[in-house]
Design an enzyme around this catalytic site. Structure first.
Site, short mmCIF file in Angstrom:
data_model
loop_
_atom_site.label_atom_id
_atom_site.label_comp_id
_atom_site.label_asym_id
_atom_site.label_seq_id
_atom_site.Cartn_x
_atom_site.Cartn_y
_atom_site.Cartn_z
N GLU A 350 0.83 -1.20 0.00
CA GLU A 350 0.00 0.00 0.00
C GLU A 350 0.86 1.25 0.00
O GLU A 350 1.76 1.40 0.84
CB GLU A 350 -0.91 0.02 1.24
N CYS A 351 0.59 2.17 -0.89
CA CYS A 351 1.15 3.51 -0.94
C CYS A 351 2.68 3.51 -0.91
O CYS A 351 3.31 3.33 -1.94
CB CYS A 351 0.57 4.36 0.18
N ALA A 352 3.30 3.70 0.25
CA ALA A 352 4.77 3.67 0.30
C ALA A 352 5.29 2.33 -0.19
O ALA A 352 6.35 2.25 -0.81
CB ALA A 352 5.25 3.94 1.72
N THR A 450 -0.88 -0.83 -4.52
CA THR A 450 -1.93 0.16 -4.69
C THR A 450 -1.67 1.38 -3.82
O THR A 450 -1.03 1.28 -2.77
CB THR A 450 -3.30 -0.45 -4.33
#
Length: 477
Positions: A350-352, A450
């Site tokens: 996720e993200c990072a 994502t």
């Protein structure tokens, strides 16, 4: 009440407070952290909560209370599961302290506000008011908040940024005369009373070795200015209304993940979790859901470790931009992850985590090599690229989510992805920005990366799907 004295609570009475304010940056977090610290030191067991999607404030509340902070968010979590989570998390504690988000009535709509959480859970509210350049007008303001919606019980007021004793007396007299509620704190202006900040707000507590001393300072500075006895009286006016909760608790199927990690030594499905000062954005319920689904969690340090013998890998969010040189230097881990993904290792990022799996990250004129599995580079800027809630529709076959399902999540990133080759997207967004304003969720073999953060109490099939995939891949190999 003297510091170090212990409250007598043999006749155990649950209490609950919601700390809110008329607007953001009024001092809610400082007050909530200070109360968690001070009341814990008085012998109470405190369960903290944070309204809304947030990882950073909860990290400070967790240290201050000694218990994992949990989130209350009606966009991410169905109402009946939110109530279950609230009830179960603090049923073995003395006091729940909920920190609100933004102003009391701010949100997507009436169902997305801090006030709505207070109404559902019947929690008394203490309103923290920034009283700079204000005297008698505070009564009109507080009265408006008292009467704006039914069933919002504002039990007391904490004055913040008070300029002196005369100022405090005028404010206190106005509130107690016209609003008929007590002033339970009066905090003077104090430049030292703060938590370190940067562009996304407070820094996560895990990034500083001084978190404990900062919280100690906050507690020490707040103690003379808070009426803890009166605050506890307001908290203990909270009553769990079983007739109110019962229909909510029966509002749907599915159970709540265990509150403790599975510790059986016989588990075979091992999920690695990169959790350190770089990657630390994890909801407790997400890790608990993986354990409940049968995973043994193996924690990994992205700056120092190699990849252990695991069956799946979870990489959460964080602030990689502040550790890019160190991430690049741990070539061994980056190479292990790349080889694992190419061999079919299930990885959820996720993200990072998404950024880390790309080829390079560019920030402040410098470029740094990352894992390199996603054929893209990351550019980090000064302005948010995606900020807020996300509604993602699963449009492509994948091993994590049923096609046709809808994921509710959130995003907050200053980075954008520059894709160099064709990638396969799993999500089509009807709300949110994701990777390109329309799509999110990049799939490569068993890797899913994502920008969207999900909450396991809202995406109930996520943990079981992830662990099941990891188990299948382990058996296949």
């Amino acid at each position: 009440m003297a510091r170090g004295d212990h409250l007598v609570h043999n006749d155990r009475t649950y209490g609950c407070l919601l700390i809110s304010s008329p607007q953001g940056h009024a001092g809610k977090t400082i007050v909530a952290v200070g109360l968690c610290k001070l009341l814990s030191e008085q012998g109470l067991s405190i369960q903290p909560f944070k309204k809304g999607p947030d990882y950073i404030d909860p990290s400070w509340l967790t240290i201050a209370s000694g218990r994992k902070c949990r989130n209350l968010d009606l966009f991410l979590i169905p109402k009946y599961k939110l109530v279950q989570s609230f009830e179960r998390a603090f049923e073995e504690t003395d006091l729940a302290i909920v920190e609100g988000a933004m102003g009391l009535y701010d949100g997507l709509d009436s169902n997305g506000t801090t006030a709505h959480i207070a109404q559902i859970l019947k929690i008394p509210v203490i309103l923290v008011v920034n009283v700079s350049r204000m005297t008698g007008s505070i009564a009109a303001m507080v009265s408006g908040y008292q009467n704006f919606e039914e069933d919002v019980n504002i039990g007391g007021v904490i004055l913040n940024h008070v300029s002196g004793k005369r100022h405090e007396i005028k404010l206190r007299d106005a509130v107690e005369k016209f609003c008929q509620i007590p002033v339970v704190g009066s905090i003077p202006r104090d430049i030292d009373l703060k938590i370190p900040e940067r562009h996304l707000g407070l820094i996560p507590s895990s990034e500083t070795d001084e978190a404990g001393s900062i919280i100690e300072l906050i507690g020490r500075k707040l103690e003379p200015y808070l009426d803890l006895d009166n605050i506890l009286t307001i908290a203990r006016s909270f009553k769990t209304n079983n007739s109110h909760y019962t229909p909510l608790l029966k509002g749907g199927e599915g159970g709540l993940a265990q509150m403790n990690y599975t510790s059986s030594q016989n588990l075979k499905t091992k999920i690695g979790v990169i959790r350190d000062k770089v990657f630390n954005f994890y909801y407790p319920e997400n890790l608990e859901a993986l354990a409940e689904a049968g995973a043994e969690l193996i924690f990994i340090d992205s700056l120092n470790d190699r990849l252990p013998d695991i069956d799946g890998l979870y990489i959460g969010g964080g602030f990689p931009e502040f550790f890019l040189e160190e991430l690049e230097k741990n070539y061994g881990l980056r190479e292990d992850i790349a080889k694992g993904i190419k061999a079919g290792l299930p990885v959820y990022a996720e993200c990072a985590g998404l950024m880390y799996l790309c080829r390079k990250i560019h920030w402040q004129g410098q470029s740094y090599e990352m894992v390199g599995v996603i054929p893209a580079e990351v550019e980090i800027g000064d302005r948010p690229q995606g900020h807020g809630y996300v509604i993602a529709h699963v449009i492509s076959e994948n091993p994590y989510f049923p096609i046709g399902s809808t994921i509710r999540g959130h995003e907050f990133h200053h980075s954008k992805i520059i894709i160099h080759e064709s990638v396969r997207f799993v999500y089509q967004l009807s709300k949110g920005y994701g990777v390109d304003g329309k799509n999110d969720g990049i799939l490569y073999k068993n890797m899913f990366a994502t920008y969207t953060h999900l909450h396991a109490l809202g995406a109930t099939f996520w943990a079981e799907g992830f662990v099941s995939l990891a188990e299948r891949e382990r058996k296949r190999i």
